[in-house]
Design a protein around this motif. Sequence first.
Motif, PDB file in Angstrom:
ATOM      1  N   GLN A 117       3.874  -0.290  -2.508  1.00  0.00           N
ATOM      2  CA  GLN A 117       2.525  -0.812  -2.291  1.00  0.00           C
ATOM      3  C   GLN A 117       1.610   0.316  -1.818  1.00  0.00           C
ATOM      4  OE1 GLN A 117       2.186  -3.511   1.061  1.00  0.00           O
ATOM      5  NE2 GLN A 117       0.575  -4.674   0.013  1.00  0.00           N
ATOM      6  N   CYS A 118       0.425   0.405  -2.445  1.00  0.00           N
ATOM      7  CA  CYS A 118      -0.551   1.387  -1.988  1.00  0.00           C
ATOM      8  C   CYS A 118      -0.904   1.074  -0.541  1.00  0.00           C
ATOM      9  CB  CYS A 118      -1.811   1.340  -2.857  1.00  0.00           C
ATOM     10  SG  CYS A 118      -3.133   2.399  -2.194  1.00  0.00           S
ATOM     11  N   GLN A 119      -0.745   2.065   0.319  1.00  0.00           N
ATOM     12  CA  GLN A 119      -0.943   1.835   1.746  1.00  0.00           C
ATOM     13  C   GLN A 119      -2.419   1.844   2.148  1.00  0.00           C
ATOM     14  OE1 GLN A 119       1.754   1.043   4.085  1.00  0.00           O
ATOM     15  NE2 GLN A 119       2.314   0.515   1.980  1.00  0.00           N
ATOM     16  N   TYR A 120      -3.300   2.059   1.165  1.00  0.00           N
ATOM     17  CA  TYR A 120      -4.737   2.009   1.450  1.00  0.00           C
ATOM     18  C   TYR A 120      -5.350   0.690   0.982  1.00  0.00           C
ATOM     19  CZ  TYR A 120      -4.224   6.942   2.561  1.00  0.00           C
ATOM     20  OH  TYR A 120      -3.826   8.120   3.137  1.00  0.00           O
ATOM     21  N   CYS A 121      -5.093   0.323  -0.276  1.00  0.00           N
ATOM     22  CA  CYS A 121      -5.754  -0.878  -0.804  1.00  0.00           C
ATOM     23  C   CYS A 121      -4.821  -2.075  -0.914  1.00  0.00           C
ATOM     24  CB  CYS A 121      -6.381  -0.590  -2.169  1.00  0.00           C
ATOM     25  SG  CYS A 121      -5.167  -0.343  -3.476  1.00  0.00           S
ATOM     26  N   GLY A 122      -3.504  -1.821  -0.758  1.00  0.00           N
ATOM     27  CA  GLY A 122      -2.566  -2.939  -0.793  1.00  0.00           C
ATOM     28  C   GLY A 122      -2.124  -3.341  -2.188  1.00  0.00           C
ATOM     29  N   SER A 152       0.456   5.755  -2.323  1.00  0.00           N
ATOM     30  CA  SER A 152      -0.948   5.454  -2.606  1.00  0.00           C
ATOM     31  C   SER A 152      -1.142   5.322  -4.110  1.00  0.00           C
ATOM     32  CB  SER A 152      -1.815   6.576  -2.025  1.00  0.00           C
ATOM     33  OG  SER A 152      -2.890   6.886  -2.873  1.00  0.00           O
ATOM     34  N   CYS A 153      -2.059   4.444  -4.512  1.00  0.00           N
ATOM     35  CA  CYS A 153      -2.355   4.327  -5.944  1.00  0.00           C
ATOM     36  C   CYS A 153      -3.282   5.483  -6.342  1.00  0.00           C
ATOM     37  CB  CYS A 153      -2.974   2.970  -6.270  1.00  0.00           C
ATOM     38  SG  CYS A 153      -4.662   2.757  -5.664  1.00  0.00           S
ATOM     39  N   ARG A 154      -3.380   5.700  -7.625  1.00  0.00           N
ATOM     40  CA  ARG A 154      -4.183   6.842  -8.088  1.00  0.00           C
ATOM     41  C   ARG A 154      -5.653   6.730  -7.693  1.00  0.00           C
ATOM     42  NH1 ARG A 154      -1.670   8.370 -13.849  1.00  0.00           N
ATOM     43  NH2 ARG A 154       0.259   9.255 -13.040  1.00  0.00           N
ATOM     44  N   PRO A 155      -6.281   5.579  -7.915  1.00  0.00           N
ATOM     45  CA  PRO A 155      -7.699   5.478  -7.524  1.00  0.00           C
ATOM     46  C   PRO A 155      -7.928   5.800  -6.039  1.00  0.00           C
ATOM     47  CG  PRO A 155      -7.113   3.635  -8.925  1.00  0.00           C
ATOM     48  CD  PRO A 155      -5.835   4.360  -8.617  1.00  0.00           C
ATOM     49  N   CYS A 156      -7.059   5.296  -5.174  1.00  0.00           N
ATOM     50  CA  CYS A 156      -7.217   5.574  -3.745  1.00  0.00           C
ATOM     51  C   CYS A 156      -6.988   7.056  -3.466  1.00  0.00           C
ATOM     52  CB  CYS A 156      -6.256   4.729  -2.916  1.00  0.00           C
ATOM     53  SG  CYS A 156      -6.764   3.003  -2.773  1.00  0.00           S
ATOM     54  N   ASN A 157      -5.990   7.605  -4.152  1.00  0.00           N
ATOM     55  CA  ASN A 157      -5.689   9.029  -4.005  1.00  0.00           C
ATOM     56  C   ASN A 157      -6.901   9.889  -4.377  1.00  0.00           C
ATOM     57  OD1 ASN A 157      -3.284  11.382  -4.997  1.00  0.00           O
ATOM     58  ND2 ASN A 157      -3.188  10.248  -3.095  1.00  0.00           N
TER      59      ASN A 157
END
Length: 205
Positions: A117-122, A152-157
């Motif tokens: 799970q992306c730890q920024y956006c979930g 982290s997902c790519r967009p958040c990254n």
Amino acid sequence: MESLDSDVVARQRGERDVLTLPVLLLNRFFAPVSVTTVRRAFVLLYGGAAHAVADEGETHDFPSWLAQPVRTHDDPLPIVGGAVRVPRVLHLLRYDRAPRVAVRLTRRNLMIRDQFQCQYCGRRPTQRELNVDHVVPRSRGGLDSWENLVVSCRPCNLRKGRRTPVEAGMSLLTVPQRPRWSTATQIRLVVREPFEEWRPFLQAG
Ligand SMILES: [Zn+2]
């Protein structure tokens, strides 16, 4: 005591050579401590450091184990004049510690810790869409550590770039920490197909 992440791990059941099959090691109190190879298991058994554990939980020293029949579902190890049953579980007679095997810092273990799970956006995109992100960027002195790496997902990254979460106005879902997985849990993670005979000993963890 070999480490869980040694070369044993890469060797799974499909492998031809029975000497490299995994064998579960139990400490004196029958708690799982590690996994070794059949080759090493026989050294321990022969040297008297361990007994082989049979299906019903009874234990055998080396001479007694040699007398065990090789059944159809067993892996036979050819020896002069026949075959010996490959043990699945070994009881270490003099090993009474309950080792905390350190969880290795790997991409896979990070994914498991963060539950993919992306730890920024979930979000939980496909694994390919997930990166490992340095919370404090490397360029700013951030370390490769459990406390500084998150999934982290790519967009958040991309959005975060070379900034800290505070600078980027982003927050983490959880505080990243070293996972405290039991030995049994780690064994289940590294050996993808644990033997049926291991089950009673891995359940506790
Ligand atoms: Zn995200």
